[in-house]
Design an enzyme around this catalytic site. Structure first.
Site, PDB file in Angstrom:
ATOM      1  N   LYS A  79       0.799  -1.003  -0.007  1.00  0.00           N
ATOM      2  CA  LYS A  79       0.100  -0.237   0.003  1.00  0.00           C
ATOM      3  C   LYS A  79       1.245   1.346   0.263  1.00  0.00           C
ATOM      4  O   LYS A  79       2.066   1.062   0.446  1.00  0.00           O
ATOM      5  CB  LYS A  79      -0.506   0.267   1.433  1.00  0.00           C
ATOM      6  CG  LYS A  79      -1.858   1.187   1.070  1.00  0.00           C
ATOM      7  CD  LYS A  79      -3.017   1.336   2.807  1.00  0.00           C
ATOM      8  CE  LYS A  79      -3.949   1.863   2.369  1.00  0.00           C
ATOM      9  NZ  LYS A  79      -4.703   2.109   3.598  1.00  0.00           N
ATOM     10  N   SER A 149      -9.661   1.705   2.959  1.00  0.00           N
ATOM     11  CA  SER A 149      -8.659   2.546   1.874  1.00  0.00           C
ATOM     12  C   SER A 149      -7.672   2.089   1.311  1.00  0.00           C
ATOM     13  O   SER A 149      -6.668   2.455   0.564  1.00  0.00           O
ATOM     14  CB  SER A 149      -7.868   3.338   2.327  1.00  0.00           C
ATOM     15  OG  SER A 149      -7.230   3.280   4.076  1.00  0.00           O
ATOM     16  N   SER A 173      -9.593  -0.383   7.312  1.00  0.00           N
ATOM     17  CA  SER A 173      -9.139  -0.204   6.170  1.00  0.00           C
ATOM     18  C   SER A 173      -8.910  -1.314   5.110  1.00  0.00           C
ATOM     19  O   SER A 173      -7.954  -1.585   3.900  1.00  0.00           O
ATOM     20  CB  SER A 173      -8.608   1.183   5.608  1.00  0.00           C
ATOM     21  OG  SER A 173      -8.989   2.251   5.586  1.00  0.00           O
TER      22      SER A 173
END
Lengths: 463, 62
Positions: A79, A149, A173
């Site tokens: 990420k 996210s 997330s």
């Protein structure tokens, strides 16, 4: 079957037996990215050349008998909140376009030491402040969002662009995108995994962990990244067990709580049906089930936002003043709002968090875990603002997803999402298992027992 | 309950927080702040007694 379609455990078996080369596996993942990322936009950056060089080194090491373990030669996505030395960490924001990481984050360091090979950095909702990931699309249907996210990691893992993606989870997330994309997502206990080198959203609630295709793969990754780190004050000194060890021990003799409030109050009937069917499947394997009441249910969202909003603003304060115009409106509004929250209001939330912890401890008396829906609805359409539930309740997409996630963030308890079905439009549904503090082993064991009895995790989207 | 903030008072509050916003942005910030404030106000009825905050400073040097 193409190499990119393998899970970590199966790929590792082939690599250790020298039936599959890390170069072949990494090339397969890179080819997959080339083939589908135009549709998904899961990656901010693809590091193909660097990945192939690392794969060649891994191949050489293995040929010389220096096999490092089940992550050796495995293509992974990181990420874009995590620092990787020499690469930008944009956090999917214009604000951080010029930020270049000088050193690896703790997780990246541990994963690469274990032999993992980074194929690229995956998109996040700007600074992880949201659960949509507007840049990215859901691999099961690109008219739908992947959640967030960690939406890039969710889409990348589910579509075969990498075998594992790292995520972060402040209000769901990891679990939201894993559930919406049909992947497994593990938010470990608060303090189990170091957040050093990962862009903060909210120090009190930030957790980091993996998105994978199977529960066993999540256990393999947790083995590599869990443990004390003096650079993250929240990390625990508790010993790290082998999380794969008890996966096959079954659920007989275990007891779970199924919430009679909160998690089933406003929910898509398809999601409720799939989750209740999953509970029945676990019961048929010997799991005992009883009802529990989630404490402070009415306060859950206020507590979540009461911590996130002021803490995020504190982190972003200098950048907000210097280049506020570079934030997206949606994120900037909340950062500005955080400037105006009274310190006493923030402390009230922190004091209530103490009460919530005590109440959760009481609720867990006699049970090993809670089993519930990960989110109350499947993926929203791109641009969709809200869900209307059968009760008539209209809830914003963000609130619906965060609501089911917040209890495990606020309590800090380990939480796993495992695929448990599909709705009528073919979008995945997730089962959430929330365990006792630092008892990831039980959470993984229940998840693995369910996964082994079904074929949901083995299904792959047709892109 | 708190009394509603007048536009002038909100302007002052923004200046106090060193936020220099356009009129359009002020509108957005006001809506965002109102939403956050409503959530925080919903917690007012909970009795906290002697409950400490869920933080603990570690004086160790490691």
């Amino acid at each position: 079957m193409q190499p990119y379609q393998l899970n970590i455990a199966d790929a590792a078996q082939k690599i250790s037996a020298r039936e599959l080369s890390p170069v072949e596996l990494v090339q397969s993942a890179l080819d997959r990215i080339e083939a589908v990322d135009e549709k998904l936009h899961a990656f901010v950056l693809v590091t193909g050349e660097r990945a192939l060089e690392a794969a060649q080194v891994a191949e050489q090491e293995i040929a010389e008998g220096r096999y490092r373990g089940p992550l050796h030669g495995i293509p992974i996505g990181i990420k874009d909140l995590y620092d990787v030395a020499g690469l930008p960490t944009t956090s999917s924001s214009e604000v951080r376009q010029d930020y270049l990481a000088a050193e690896d984050s703790a997780c990246v360091s541990r994963l690469t030491e274990a032999g993992g090979i980074i194929v690229g950095k995956t998109h996040t909702h700007e600074f992880a402040y949201g659960v949509i990931t507007p840049t990215t699309r859901n691999p099961w249907n690109t008219d739908y969002i992947p959640g967030g996210s960690s939406g890039g990691s969710g889409a990348a893992v589910a579509s075969g662009e990498c075998l594992m993606g790292m995520g972060s989870d402040t209000g769901g997330s990891i679990r939201v995108p894993a559930s919406l994309c049909g992947a497994v997502g593990l938010k470990p206990t608060y303090g189990r995994v170091s957040r050093h080198g990962v862009t903060s959203l909210c120090w009190s609630l930030d957790h980091v962990g993996p998105l994978t295709r199977t529960v066993r793969d999540a256990a393999i990754v947790l083995n590599a990244v869990a443990g004390f780190d003096p650079r993250d004050d929240a990390t625990s000194r508790l010993p790290v067990p082998d999380y794969t060890e008890a996966l096959n021990d079954g659920v007989t003799g275990r007891t779970v709580g199924v919430p009679s409030n909160f998690f089933f109050d406003d929910i898509d009937p398809a999601v409720e049906g799939a989750v209740r069917a999953a509970v029945e499947e676990l019961e048929s394997q010997g799991l005992s089930v009883r009802e529990v009441q989630i404490p402070y249910a009415d306060q859950m969202l206020a507590l979540e936002y009461g911590l996130v909003v002021p803490e995020a603003t504190s982190y972003h304060q200098a950048m907000l003043r210097e280049r506020g115009e570079r934030y997206t409106d949606e994120v900037r509004i909340f950062l500005e709002a955080g400037e105006l929250v009274l310190a006493t209001s923030y402390l009230r939330v922190l004091r209530m968090r103490t009460l919530l912890k005590r109440a959760f401890r009481q609720m867990f008396e006699g049970i090993d875990a809670i089993v519930c829906p990960t989110v109350p609805a499947t993926a929203a359409r791109v641009g969709q603002d809200c869900f209307t539930f059968p009760s008539g309740a209209e809830t914003s997409v963000t609130e619906a997803y965060v609501r089911h996630s917040a209890p495990a963030n606020l309590s800090g308890l380990p939480a796993l999402t495992v695929p448990c079905g599909f709705d009528a439009t073919g979008l995945p549904i997730g089962l959430q298992i929330i365990g006792r503090p630092f008892d990831e082993q039980t959470v993984l064991r229940i998840g693995h027992a369910y996964e082994s009895a079904t074929d949901w995790s083995s299904r792959q989207p047709d892109l | 309950m708190r009394p509603p903030l007048s536009d002038d008072a909100f302007d002052q509050l923004l200046k106090y927080a060193r936020l220099d916003l356009t009129a359009e942005r002020k509108q957005g910030a006001a809506a965002g702040f109102a939403a956050v404030l409503a959530l925080l106000d919903s917690l007012e009825g909970i009795e906290l007694g002697e409950t400490p905050p869920a933080t603990a400073f570690d004086a160790g040097w490691e």
